[in-house]
Write an enzyme that holds these catalytic residues in place. Structure first.
Site, PDB file in Angstrom:
ATOM      1  CG  HIS A 124       0.425  12.325  15.564  1.00 26.92           C
ATOM      2  ND1 HIS A 124      -0.901  12.369  15.174  1.00 26.92           N
ATOM      3  CD2 HIS A 124       0.502  11.360  16.502  1.00 26.92           C
ATOM      4  CE1 HIS A 124      -1.592  11.466  15.877  1.00 26.92           C
ATOM      5  NE2 HIS A 124      -0.765  10.839  16.676  1.00 26.92           N
ATOM      6  N   GLY A 136      -5.593  -3.312  15.028  1.00 26.92           N
ATOM      7  CA  GLY A 136      -5.819  -2.204  15.951  1.00 26.92           C
ATOM      8  C   GLY A 136      -4.718  -2.007  16.973  1.00 26.92           C
ATOM      9  N   GLY A 177      -1.816  -0.463  16.314  1.00 25.19           N
ATOM     10  CA  GLY A 177      -0.918   0.611  15.906  1.00 25.19           C
ATOM     11  C   GLY A 177       0.214   0.144  15.011  1.00 25.19           C
ATOM     12  CG  LEU A 178       2.049  -3.032  15.540  1.00 25.27           C
ATOM     13  CD1 LEU A 178       2.329  -4.458  15.991  1.00 25.27           C
ATOM     14  CD2 LEU A 178       3.301  -2.173  15.703  1.00 25.27           C
ATOM     15  CB  SER A 179      -0.141   0.018   9.718  1.00 25.54           C
ATOM     16  OG  SER A 179      -0.959   0.781   8.863  1.00 25.54           O
ATOM     17  CB  SER A 180      -3.843  -4.809  10.699  1.00 22.56           C
ATOM     18  OG  SER A 180      -4.912  -4.030  11.175  1.00 22.56           O
ATOM     19  CG  ASP A 185       0.350   3.819   8.726  1.00 22.56           C
ATOM     20  OD1 ASP A 185       1.371   4.363   9.177  1.00 22.56           O
ATOM     21  OD2 ASP A 185      -0.725   3.745   9.353  1.00 22.56           O
ATOM     22  CE1 TYR A 221      -3.585  10.221  12.844  1.00 24.09           C
ATOM     23  CE2 TYR A 221      -5.244  11.201  11.414  1.00 24.09           C
ATOM     24  CZ  TYR A 221      -3.988  10.664  11.592  1.00 24.09           C
ATOM     25  OH  TYR A 221      -3.126  10.583  10.528  1.00 24.09           O
TER      26      TYR A 221
HETATM   27  P1  ADP Z   1      -4.196  -0.825  12.784  1.00 26.53           P
HETATM   28  O1  ADP Z   1      -3.984  -0.340  11.389  1.00 26.53           O
HETATM   29  O2  ADP Z   1      -3.338  -0.125  13.787  1.00 26.53           O
HETATM   30  O3  ADP Z   1      -4.088  -2.296  12.923  1.00 26.53           O
HETATM   31  P2  ADP Z   1      -6.817   0.156  12.224  1.00 26.53           P
HETATM   32  O4  ADP Z   1      -7.964   0.514  13.113  1.00 26.53           O
HETATM   33  O5  ADP Z   1      -6.297   1.197  11.318  1.00 26.53           O
HETATM   34  O6  ADP Z   1      -5.678  -0.416  13.186  1.00 26.53           O
HETATM   35  O7  ADP Z   1      -7.214  -1.088  11.337  1.00 26.53           O
HETATM   36  C1  ADP Z   1      -7.746  -2.228  11.942  1.00 26.53           C
HETATM   37  C2  ADP Z   1      -8.953  -2.684  11.143  1.00 26.53           C
HETATM   38  O8  ADP Z   1      -8.506  -3.447   9.998  1.00 26.53           O
HETATM   39  C3  ADP Z   1      -9.834  -3.640  11.909  1.00 26.53           C
HETATM   40  O9  ADP Z   1     -10.783  -2.940  12.690  1.00 26.53           O
HETATM   41  C4  ADP Z   1     -10.499  -4.408  10.783  1.00 26.53           C
HETATM   42  O10 ADP Z   1     -11.550  -3.653  10.211  1.00 26.53           O
HETATM   43  C5  ADP Z   1      -9.387  -4.514   9.760  1.00 26.53           C
HETATM   44  N1  ADP Z   1      -8.643  -5.771   9.930  1.00 26.53           N
HETATM   45  C6  ADP Z   1      -7.406  -5.939  10.471  1.00 26.53           C
HETATM   46  N2  ADP Z   1      -7.035  -7.237  10.452  1.00 26.53           N
HETATM   47  C7  ADP Z   1      -8.060  -7.917   9.883  1.00 26.53           C
HETATM   48  C8  ADP Z   1      -8.297  -9.299   9.580  1.00 26.53           C
HETATM   49  N3  ADP Z   1      -7.387 -10.240   9.860  1.00 26.53           N
HETATM   50  N4  ADP Z   1      -9.479  -9.630   8.985  1.00 26.53           N
HETATM   51  C9  ADP Z   1     -10.387  -8.684   8.702  1.00 26.53           C
HETATM   52  N5  ADP Z   1     -10.223  -7.374   8.956  1.00 26.53           N
HETATM   53  C10 ADP Z   1      -9.082  -6.983   9.547  1.00 26.53           C
HETATM   54 MG    MG Z   2      -4.404   1.650  10.675  1.00 25.11          MG
END
Ligand code: ADP
Ligand code: MG
Length: 383
Positions: free
Chosen positions: A35, A123, A125-128, A173, A225
């Site tokens: 943060h 989701g 917290g590892l920034s997918s 990120d 946030y």
């Molecule tokens: P984090 O970045 O911590 O993983 P976020 O809420 O910022 O969490 O992002 C997660 C979002 O990214 C999911 O709700 C979805 O919309 C998208 N996402 C992540 N992985 C995939 C996937 N494999 N296929 C489609 N959408 C995805």
């Molecule tokens: Mg994220």
């Protein structure tokens, strides 16, 4: 385990032709500096060995055709001419937004088909999210001949998440996902834009960095946030500075004296966290992992007690990890669920993991997912 070949095959299965290429970008763990990236502070993340892989090719339809192997029943088609900020939080927007951001920056990106496969848990917290955004940046640039410029690309990816997806995140990120390097953590000063790779190889010191994915996702995360950002902005306004970065540790007491207790605890977190990031860089350079562990612990306490973004699942994981011998542990990412990290001797991994699982069972929490992460390379083309 999913990789470039799997997603290329996925593209073949769907489109009946080979992709023009495969690109990928990693998720990230933030070692320390939480943060602080929206108050011109310093952060210290690293790219992890879990990635969003994307197989893609141009099409002549002037549409983005987006598919995810994790969403097998959906085909999302968006006409290029209709790309515009939506703030809809839809999964496809993490992809479409990057194409929009490149076009909005003047690049002639047109239609493409993309199939993705993401090994970063969503989701947690590892920034997918940044993995998807940054992989798409390379896909669109690669298919349409845009020269890749990593740091500006990271900022465009952030712009896409802010405006197109509608999440008011800082730039940590995307910078980690775009610019990470194997065997190092990324010291990133969000005020100056300076980025430095600091060697970080816990394994060489007989240690491991564990991720503990709590699998908890508390619904209030987004609203909270935004509130933290507002509090930091209001505190800066009352202190008469452009951002909280302008308050140094030795000016903290004076700053706190002029703020109410509620704004004060926000400021105390941000100012002391920036100091911990600088101290962590020194600890790493000196190979002083005991000191690094102490800083991780202090970061968690500050996030829990002052910034108030932790969650029971995170606190239980951190406490159990410490009791089982971790040198240090903290929540990582925005908080309210997501993941914790623990620095531990390699021979202590089993005991620590058992202790966390036991503590979770006692509290009736869902079983956490625990694994060793390796600092890895940032976004690149795979094939
Ligand atoms: P984090 O970045 O911590 O993983 P976020 O809420 O910022 O969490 O992002 C997660 C979002 O990214 C999911 O709700 C979805 O919309 C998208 N996402 C992540 N992985 C995939 C996937 N494999 N296929 C489609 N959408 C995805
Ligand atoms: Mg994220």
């Amino acid at each position: 385990m999913s990789d470039a070949a799997t997603v290329a095959q996925g593209f073949m299965d769907v489109h009946g032709r080979a992709p023009a290429g495969v690109w990928s970008a990693p998720g990230r763990v933030n070692l320390i500096g939480e943060h602080t990236d929206y108050t011109e502070g310093v952060v210290f993340p690293f790219a992890i060995d879990r990635r969003a892989f994307m197989a893609a090719d141009r099409n002549n339809d002037d549409v983005l055709r987006i598919q995810s192997l994790q969403r097998p029943d959906e085909v999302i088609e968006i006409p290029i001419a209709e790309l515009a900020p939506r703030s809809d939080h839809h999964w496809s927007s993490y992809v479409a937004g990057s194409a929009w951001a490149l076009r909005d920056a003047g690049h002639d990106v047109r239609g493409f088909d993309v199939v993705l496969d993401c090994t970063v848990p969503s989701g947690s917290g590892l920034s997918s999210s940044a993995a998807l955004e940054c992989a798409t940046m390379l896909v669109a640039a690669g298919l349409y001949g845009v020269p890749v410029d990593p740091f500006p690309f990271a900022l465009l990816a952030q712009r896409s998440e802010n405006l197109y997806v509608g999440v008011p995140c800082g730039s940590m990120d995307q910078t980690a996902s775009m610019m990470g390097k194997a065997g190092s953590a990324l010291f990133y000063d969000t005020q100056s834009g300076d980025v430095a790779h600091e060697p970080f190889e816990p394994g060489a010191a007989g240690l491991a960095l564990l991720v503990i994915d709590t699998r908890a996702h508390h619904a209030l995360a987004d609203g909270e946030y935004a509130k933290r950002r507002q509090a930091c902005e209001e505190a800066a306004r009352q202190l008469g500075v452009p951002s909280l970065r302008h308050i140094a540790v030795d000016g903290l007491d004076a700053a706190l004296a002029s703020l109410d207790a509620d704004l004060g605890r926000h400021v105390r977190h941000v100012v002391t966290e920036n100091a911990r990031v600088f101290a962590s860089r020194i600890a790493l350079r000196e190979g002083d992992y005991v000191e690094l562990g102490r800083l991780l612990d202090a970061s968690h306490a500050s996030l829990k007690d002052d910034f108030r973004v932790s969650a029971d699942e995170l606190d239980v994981a951190v406490e159990a990890a410490r009791s089982a011998g971790a040198l240090g542990a903290r929540m990582t990412g925005g908080g309210f669920g997501g993941s914790a990290i623990a620095l531990v001797a390699i021979e202590g991994i089993g005991e620590l993991s058992d202790a966390v699982r036991r503590a979770y069972a006692e509290r009736g929490f869902e079983e956490p997912s625990i694994w060793v992460v390796e600092p890895s390379d940032g976004a690149h083309q795979d094939s």
